[in-house]
Structures are given as structure tokens and as C-alpha cells.
Design a protein around this motif. Structure first.
Motif, short mmCIF file in Angstrom:
data_model
loop_
_atom_site.label_atom_id
_atom_site.label_comp_id
_atom_site.label_asym_id
_atom_site.label_seq_id
_atom_site.Cartn_x
_atom_site.Cartn_y
_atom_site.Cartn_z
N ALA B 399 16.49 -8.10 -48.09
CA ALA B 399 17.31 -8.82 -46.58
C ALA B 399 17.49 -9.96 -46.80
O ALA B 399 18.58 -10.72 -46.14
N ASP B 413 20.42 -14.96 -44.74
CA ASP B 413 20.44 -13.75 -44.12
C ASP B 413 21.96 -13.15 -44.90
O ASP B 413 22.34 -13.47 -44.24
N HIS B 415 23.13 -10.20 -44.39
CA HIS B 415 23.65 -10.07 -43.30
C HIS B 415 24.61 -10.80 -42.01
O HIS B 415 26.33 -11.09 -42.97
N ARG B 529 24.43 -4.42 -45.34
CA ARG B 529 22.73 -4.50 -44.24
C ARG B 529 21.73 -4.75 -44.85
O ARG B 529 22.13 -5.10 -46.09
N ALA B 530 20.65 -4.90 -44.16
CA ALA B 530 19.38 -5.71 -44.33
C ALA B 530 19.06 -4.72 -44.94
O ALA B 530 19.26 -3.12 -44.41
#
Lengths: 377, 578
Positions: B399, B413, B415, B529-530
């Protein structure tokens, strides 16, 4: 188990199977290479459960047996050994493999071969011989068009279709299609259709190299696998389940404009456009100008990125039909032009919102369909 | 029974009028401060006892009141600030209605001591409930001292509605600091029950006053806004970096021509400038002084004079938004010195992350530098500076990307970062009306439920402009023929569902336009996405793209894309450095 083999053979075999080793797996044994004696040969196998590769090398078997050895350790070690005879001896009780070569002696901790997944044997099922050279070129001509993301798993595969006299490969990713055919060397009595992961085919193309001996394709009944076998190598791939899109209806039957271009010139123009287009969702514009009596016509390839700049190259072409301006993802163009080996290529279009069709000139065994892009101004 | 109609007695009228002007002790302070400032004071002392009910004393060194006129101040509509109705069109003084002193005196005991600069002797007047009870000659320095005692003594109903002493003091303090901010050239001093509460030096520098109001640490996180806006609207002041925010709009202070105003539209202009920079429910600290020709603003709207009307409200609105946004954008270009403010605890697991580029003693949770994307207007004007070059180390928990920069460790992060990348490229394409639309190999039919289908029908035009080619296909079905090229790997179904996703469920501020909202939602869907394992190469590409973004440190919803842990922090945590 105690075997001796030549360093050269061992290194080559590991090079082949190494690609199927699972890089990061929760199952430690998948990071290992299976070593097993089989009929006075040594079998090397690796699998990541989707793809398995086996290879048999000539060896002197002193005593039968099998084990699995950590792939990275073993491959790295073999890479450092001198070009001499390698002796492998397993102490079963401790699962320790002694690898000795010239004055080098190494002990590697192994995992019992019982834990290694059983690799399928061809068994019964339809099988068919394929010409290696055709197979390699067909794989190269379609795999690039397969999808790389898993949004629609069926598109990550290549549809392999075989009828009585012909084999066809097709790959598509929702925006483009590549389709190629080749005649079979032998006749085939039963039609075959399967979706083989593009990655598996790419590996196959790599390991069969420039051999001449044919490759046998077997589709064991009810196992959802395809097995490709050459003289001393075997590749097993899981098939992708699902229905491949009906691509025949996607290939336009006619065209309003046909442009014939030099493949290399067109490719170079697209590559230049890509430098700019990659900042703008890879959008490139093709302005197709039909010829008249004095001038055969031209195709102008251009790209424009707000931040980088813009580019325009004119490629001489023989254009029949109407003038048209059409947008394409330039990567799709370069991908397909790279695999066309004829000097000239034809681009067939039907206006700016219909798919473009690319065919090598002088051959009818390959066709690629690329969906257009609408480029705002 | 019929009640006869009668003209109200003068004292009743005064009390009614006083009710509008003098609501609570803070309004007394406000009126008296305005008088002092209008008198040209350079130093103002305010003493408040007992929450303002016991005593409010405002003394200034202004021009004072001539002894002949002193009585007049207790009369309603008596003022020196206005002569004719025409003057109302171009008011330069804070007060002008001639109501303040008479209203205050109507509800208190007032003591007025004044000497005008032209006189030798001062005058002292005492009044109770608006009636002059005593007049004397006194010796006093030039200026005016107004003491208001026993406020609301004759209005018990009003007394009941007052809050506690502390709350009233807090209000007084806020009013006071507003004027101190509006008049940095005037020395202000405030005493509560004989304790000095506040002091500004009158140096003329707004930042000095800000230090007095907010403290030095907060002021380090303020950015100066200074712009001679278009249409003769000058916008000056300070706004907080996005790393510093509050949970309400109370710290957004607006002055129009030196007059404190409350205007929800102008407040909105400031919060709009922070669009995608702050999380929902967070508001900046801002002190903004708007200067424009008195002719273009009408202050005579309400007796309390905190409302104003503009002749061209849009000019003012746009000037504020543009100047504040420009300031926020330039912030990164300034390349603030790296400091290691280590806010709190010793527990690494907790929110012990430092403020990345700035001195970070923020009490707020967003210890992150943020930067905004901008409208095309400002986009072209401003130099774009990227993140420092980051070297990818690897991925954590499928992630977050771990990267090394010249100034420490970065956690990104994936995402949020990808969302930012997509958002900016999509926005750029949409704004220049150059959205590339990739035709699908096979048109896909999507059937939606009735509500979603209605929703989609409403959006069809906007979707067309954004590169979707979606056509109704009878009933609640739609055919998707093409998708915007930027969103790449999304399947048509996912893309449409993304469009229809209801923004309210995500807890972020709605961007202004319909297209913006759609872009935001689609990018949210399309972003990686994570939980996806990224190859080294993918991570590198993502960082390179992020570096090119206008505001790489927040996602379009204002959440941070990255956390930086400085080298100093690491050294400190490992005990290499005290």
C-alpha cells in the motif's frame, strides 16, 4: 541420489527453468528447483503454479533420487563454478545436497521433493506438432496485444485455435486485436480452442529458442492445462477459463481509405510521436492525405503535449480513397509495427471513428485492429 | 380591551436602539475601539473588569472632544464623522451613525474624560442611563477615556442572556485582537481584571501583531498574502499553510478598508482557495485585509457594521481566491528551510511524524506540506517546482511506497499518489478541452438500476465532454463506446460505477463543478488500490509522475499522499543526537 553432469548443461538447464520459479511465494518449495533422476537424465523443474517449466539434461546417474534445491542459491552457486564436471550428492536424512566441482565443495540445505507440486505428464488428450519457427513468430506477433491487468482475465490470454489445417493465435486487450495464422505441418482431425496466458507463451517463445525440432502441444482432457513439449524441455501452463471475444466480427470487411507505408518509416514516425504523446495519454493524430497523379500521397503523424511540446512527421505513402484524420494510441501502433517484418505495411481506415486495420503487405497471415481515439482540440 | 397608541418615551426608544448596537460587553468594546481609532489614536488601552459588566475602560491618545461638544456625544445621531447623506457613499471612518455612545450610555453608567488637542483643560462628564448627571473640569492628557460601568444595569433581560465572565472575556479578546490586526500601526493593550492579556507594539507590521495574537510558532506557519488585485481590489494579509488548520471558520478574519466584517461569501473565497488542500471540516487561519475604493463598498447595512455590501462582489471574491491561492502555490517555490520541529511524544507508533518541510509544532493532525492544483488561470502564471528527487526503496504492506529523498525518508500512499497523478492529468486535459477518448473494441452494455440510470442520464453531456461515449440503450441500459484514455485500465462497468458513486459517502468537500466531481470520482476508481503489489519499475514511474504534479503532497480529496521522516528525526530516535 548421486549424479554427475557437465557444468555447461546444468547452467543451461537452470537458465531455462529459473524463469518459472515463484519469486515471492508463501509456499517455500515454489522457490526451489526440483532435481530428479529420470532414465539416466537429470530433470530440473520449477513452477509458480501457473506456469511450470521442466528440462532434462544428460547426466551420469550413480543412484536414483530427487530433492528440491533453493533456486537462487543454486543458480548463483552454479554461476561461479568452473566449467568442469559437477557432482551432486544428496544426504537424504538431512536433505543436504553436496555440490562439488573441481576443488569447490558446497552443501546446500534442501526441501524434500515430496512437497513439490506434481508436474503433469502429457498423458492422453489431443496433441499436435507445431513448427518451432512458426510458433515463435506467431507468439511474437500477438502477445503484445494481450491485456496486462487482471480486469478481464480472459484478455490476459492468447486464444489458440486449431482446425484441420491451420493454427491461429489471437490476443486483444479491449482496445486492440492482433491475429495471426499459420498452416499446420501435419493434419489435425479435431478442432482445438484454448486460451493460454500470454506470459506462458512469451516464456515458451524464449525457451524454445532457435531450435528446429517441432514442439508438441497437448491439451490433457479436463485438466485446464496446455503442455508444450520439445525434445528435452516441457512447459505446462494453466489455461484461462472463459469466452474469448468474438474477434472476427471486429475486423472490418471493407475500407474507405487504404494507405501503404514503409514499415520502418512509419515506425520511426510513431516512435518520434510517442516521445511527446506519452504526456498526453499516448494520443497521436494521423492525417492521411490521398495522392493525385503527381504525388502518391502521405500520412502525417503528429502528437502534441501541453507541457512537452509537439511533433509532426510526414511519411510518404500510397493512399487510395478518401482523406481522413484519425487518432490512435501511438503505443498500439509502435507495438504492432515492431512485429511486422515485411518492408511495407497497409493501414486501412473507415473514417475517424471506425477501427484502423494494419496488415503486412504481401502476406495475409497477420492482421491487427486498433480502435481509434477521439482527440479533442 | 383596546390599548391606546402612544409615542414611546425617549428612554424606551434609546433602550431599543441600544439593543441593536450594544448586544453584549464585546460590542461596547468594539464601539469604543472604533471611536478611539476614528479619533486617530496611536495608543489604546482597554481595561475590562468582571467580564465587562463591572467596568470597560477605553483610553486613547486621539484628538479628544472639544468641551463645547462634549454633551452632544450622549445624544443620538450626534457625530463628527458625517455631515451630509452624500458622505455615506464614501465612508472612511469606522463609525458614522452617531449611535454608539448614546446607546451605550443608555444602558450603563458612563464616565467620559476628554481633552481636545486645542484645549488646555479637559472635561469630565458622568451619565447614568443616558442622562448627564455631573459635569466637571479636570486635568487630563489629550485624548479620551471612556469608562462604562454597570452595563445593562437597567436591562435585566439582557443580563440573563449573557454568558459566563470567561466567555464574555473571550469574545472581548477576539474583538480586540481583530482591531489590533486591522491597525498594526496602533499600540493596543488589553487588561482583564488588572492582568495584561494582550499587547501589540504598534510597529506597523501585521506579522508583529500576529505573533501577539497567535504566538510565534503559529505565525511561522503563516504565509503572507500580498496582491494588488484586479479591479482596484487589493488583498493583503496572512493565511495558514495547509499544514495548519482549525476545525471551524472562526479564525478567518476579514477586514474591508480596515473594518472587521463577517461575510460568508468572502470566507468561502478563502476556503475555496484551499480546495483539495484541506480535509473536509478543516479551515485555515487567515487574516485578510481588503482595500478598495470606499465608493465600491456600502458599510451602512446594519448598525453593528459587520456586514458590508460590495458593488462588484464577484471581483472581490475572485481577487481573494486568486491571491490566496497564488500564495499557497508559491509556498513551495519559496523552499522553506528545513527545520526539525518534533511536536510531541516519544512513542513512535503514535502520530509522531514530523511536519515535513516546515517547523511543525502544529497541534493539528496534518503535519504535512500540501500544495494545490490550480485553475488554469493561475497555473500558467506560476513556476512549478517538484518534489525532491526520490529514490524508491520498496513497498510496504502493498500500500505504501518507501522512498529516500535528500532530506529523509518518505512514505507514499500509492493510492492517494496515483489519484493525484490521474486527477491532474485528467483536469489538465479537461480544462484545455483535450480529453482523449479511446474507443473500445467492443461496445459494452451496462444495465443500471433506475436511480443510477437517472443519475447517469443527467450526467451524459458532462461525460461526453470528459471523453466518455455513453449512449442510452433503452430502459435503464447504456452502451459505452469509448472511455477517457487517461483512466487506462478501468473496465467500462467500473468507470461508469465510478462516475455514479455518491461523493457524500467519502467525506470530502465537493469540488465546485459537475465535471470536477466526475473527474474526482473516476480518478478515485481508476487509481491503483492499496493492496496491489507494485513492481519496482511501477513504483518508480509513479514517483516520477508524482514529482511532476502541481501539488504532489495531497490527494485530490486533501488527504496526504506522503509522510516525511527527516534525517534529524531518525538520528534523534536512534539516540545519535540529543
Amino acid at each position: 541420489m548421486k549424479v554427475s553432469c557437465l557444468h555447461e548443461n546444468l547452467a543451461r538447464g537452470l537458465g531455462l527453468v529459473g524463469r518459472a520459479v515463484a519469486a515471492r511465494s508463501t509456499l517455500p518449495v515454489l522457490g526451489n528447483v526440483l532435481l530428479a533422476t529420470e532414465d539416466s537424465r537429470l530433470r530440473l523443474s520449477a513452477t509458480n503454479l501457473e506456469l511450470g517449466i521442466s528440462c532434462w539434461i544428460g547426466a551420469k546417474v550413480h543412484s536414483e533420487g530427487s530433492t528440491t534445491v533453493p533456486a537462487k542459491t543454486f543458480i548463483d552457486l552454479v554461476g561461479t563454478l568452473p566449467k568442469d564436471q559437477v557432482d551432486l550428492e544428496l544426504t537424504e536424512r538431512t536433505q543436504t545436497l553436496q555440490v562439488s566441482c573441481a576443488q569447490f565443495k558446497n552443501d546446500i540445505k534442501c526441501i524434500d521433493s515430496e512437497e513439490f507440486p506434481i508436474l503433469p505428464s502429457a498423458g492422453d488428450g489431443q496433441s499436435l506438432d507445431l513448427n518451432v519457427r512458426d510458433l515463435r513468430s506467431m507468439i511474437g506477433q500477438v502477445v503484445f496485444a494481450a491485456a496486462t491487468d487482471d480486469a478481464r482475465p480472459v484478455l490476459t490470454g492468447v486464444e489458440v485455435k486449431i482446425d484441420e489445417s491451420e493454427v491461429s493465435f489471437a490476443a486483444a486487450d479491449g482496445f486492440r486485436l492482433a491475429l495471426c495464422n499459420s498452416a499446420l505441418s501435419s493434419t489435425n482431425d479435431q478442432a482445438i480452442s484454448a486460451i493460454v496466458p500470454a506470459r506462458g507463451l512469451a516464456e515458451l517463445s524464449r525457451i524454445i529458442g532457435d531450435r528446429d525440432d517441432p514442439v508438441t502441444l497437448t491439451l490433457p482432457v479436463g485438466r485446464g492445462q496446455a503442455i508444450f513439449r520439445a525434445k528435452d524441455i516441457e512447459l505446462v501452463s494453466q489455461l484461462v477459463e472463459g469466452n474469448f471475444p468474438d474477434y472476427q466480427q471486429l475486423i472490418p470487411e471493407s475500407y474507405s481509405t487504404r494507405s501503404v507505408l514503409g514499415t520502418d518509416e512509419f515506425l520511426n514516425a510513431c516512435r518520434a510521436a510517442q516521445v511527446f504523446a506519452r504526456e498526453a495519454a499516448y494520443a497521436a493524430r494521423l492525417k492521411i492525405i490521398p495522392g493525385d497523379e503527381s504525388d502518391p500521397g502521405s500520412v502525417e503523424v503528429s502528437a502534441n503535449a501541453a507541457e512537452t511540446g509537439s511533433n509532426e512527421s510526414v511519411v510518404d505513402a500510397t493512399v487510395e480513397g478518401d482523406a481522413v484524420e484519425i487518432g490512435f494510441n501511438v503505443r498500439y501502433l509502435t507495438d504492432v509495427l515492431q512485429v511486422i517484418d515485411t518492408p511495407n505495411v497497409a493501414l486501412e481506415t473507415n473514417g475517424d471513428s471506425s477501427p484502423g486495420v494494419i496488415r503486412p503487405v504481401g502476406r495475409d497471415d497477420f492482421v491487427s485492429v486498433i480502435m481509434p481515439m477521439h482527440i479533442g482540440r | 380591551m383596546a390599548v391606546p397608541i402612544a409615542i414611546l418615551h425617549q428612554s424606551v426608544v434609546s433602550k431599543i436602539a441600544a439593543g441593536e448596537v450594544v448586544e453584549r460587553p464585546a460590542s461596547v468594546v468594539k464601539e469604543l475601539l472604533e471611536n478611539a481609532l476614528d479619533a486617530g489614536a496611536s495608543s489604546i488601552n482597554v481595561t475590562v473588569n468582571g467580564g465587562g459588566l463591572q467596568l470597560i475602560r477605553v483610553s486613547d491618545d486621539g484628538i479628544g472632544i472639544h468641551s463645547d461638544e462634549a454633551e452632544l456625544v450622549f445624544m443620538r445621531h450626534a457625530t463628527s464623522k458625517l455631515c451630509s447623506a452624500r458622505d455615506l457613499d464614501s465612508i472612511k471612518t469606522l463609525g458614522f451613525r452617531g449611535e454608539a455612545l448614546s446607546s451605550i450610555s443608555a444602558v450603563s453608567h458612563m464616565d467620559l474624560v476628554t481633552r481636545s488637542s486645542g484645549e488646555e483643560i479637559g472635561t469630565r462628564l458622568r451619565a447614568a442611563a443616558g442622562e448627564i448627571t455631573d459635569r466637571a473640569i479636570v486635568s487630563t492628557p489629550c485624548g479620551t477615556i471612556v469608562s462604562v460601568e454597570n452595563l445593562f444595569f437597567n436591562l435585566p433581560a439582557r443580563l440573563k442572556f449573557l454568558k459566563s465572565d470567561a466567555a464574555e472575556k473571550a469574545r472581548i479578546g477576539r474583538v480586540f485582537s481583530r482591531y489590533a490586526l486591522a491597525f498594526p500601526g496602533v499600540r493596543f493593550r488589553l487588561h482583564f481584571d488588572k492582568r495584561q492579556k494582550f499587547q501589540s507594539l504598534g510597529t506597523g507590521s501585521l506579522s508583529d501583531v500576529l505573533v501577539a495574537v497567535y504566538g510565534a510558532e503559529t505565525v511561522e506557519q503563516l504565509l503572507e498574502v500580498s496582491g494588488r488585485g484586479r479591479h482596484g481590489v487589493a488583498v493583503n494579509g496572512y493565511v495558514s499553510m495547509p499544514s495548519l488548520s482549525r476545525s471551524n471558520r472562526r479564525e478567518i478574519t476579514l477586514f474591508v478598508n480596515g473594518r472587521y466584517v463577517q461575510d460568508s461569501r468572502l470566507t468561502l473565497a478563502i476556503t475555496r482557495a484551499y480546495h483539495t488542500l484541506l480535509m473536509k471540516g478543516r479551515y485555515p487561519i487567515a487574516v485578510i485585509c481588503i482595500t478598495l475604493s470606499p465608493v465600491d463598498v456600502d458599510v451602512n447595512v446594519h448598525p453593528a457594521k459587520t456586514e458590508v455590501r460590495f458593488r462588484e462582489p464577484n471581483h472581490v471574491f475572485n481577487s481573494i481566491e486568486r491571491e490566496v491561492r497564488r500564495t499557497l502555490l508559491n509556498q513551495r517555490a519559496l523552499n522553506h528551510p528545513m527545520t526539525s520541529g518534533w511536536p510531541h511524544s516519544e512513542v513512535v507508533e503514535s502520530v509522531d511524524w514530523p511536519a515535513p518541510f516546515f517547523f511543525g509544532n502544529s497541534v493539528e493532525s496534518d503535519d504535512l506540506v500540501t500544495e494545490d492544483n490550480v485553475e488554469s488561470e493561475t497555473q500558467t502564471e506560476l513556476p512549478v517546482t517538484g518534489l525532491p528527487l526520490l529514490r524508491v526503496i520498496g513497498q510496504v504492506g502493498a500500500a505504501y511506497i518507501v522512498a529516500e529523498g535528500p532530506d529523509g525518508l518518505y512514505l507514499i500512499d500509492q493510492h492517494a499518489a496515483h489519484e493525484r497523478v490521474l486527477y491532474e492529468s485528467y483536469m489538465a486535459a479537461a480544462q484545455s478541452a483535450r480529453v482523449e477518448s479511446q474507443t473500445l473494441m467492443e461496445a459494452v452494455t451496462v444495465t443500471l438500476d433506475y436511480e443510477a440510470a437517472e443519475d447517469l442520464r443527467r450526467h451524459l453531456d458532462a461525460l461526453y465532454a470528459l471523453g466518455f461515449r455513453v449512449e442510452p440503450f433503452g430502459g435503464d441500459s447504456f452502451v459505452v463506446r469509448a472511455l477517457p484514455a487517461v483512466i487506462g485500465a478501468l473496465t467500462p462497468e467500473q468507470a461508469l460505477l465510478g462516475v455514479l458513486e455518491h461523493e457524500n459517502s467519502h467525506g470530502y468537500e465537493l469540488p465546485p463543478g459537475e465535471e470536477d466531481r466526475i473527474i474526482l470520482r473516476v480518478c478515485k476508481r481508476a487509481a491503483v488500490r492499496a493492496g496491489r503489489v507494485l513492481s519496482q519499475k511501477e513504483q518508480e514511474v509513479l514517483l516520477r509522475q508524482l514529482e511532476k504534479c502541481q501539488s504532489p503532497v495531497t490527494c485530490p480529496h486533501g488527504r496526504p499522499t506522503m509522510i516525511r521522516i527527516s534525517v534529524e528525526h531518525l538520528e534523534k530516535k536512534f539516540g545519535r543526537r540529543g
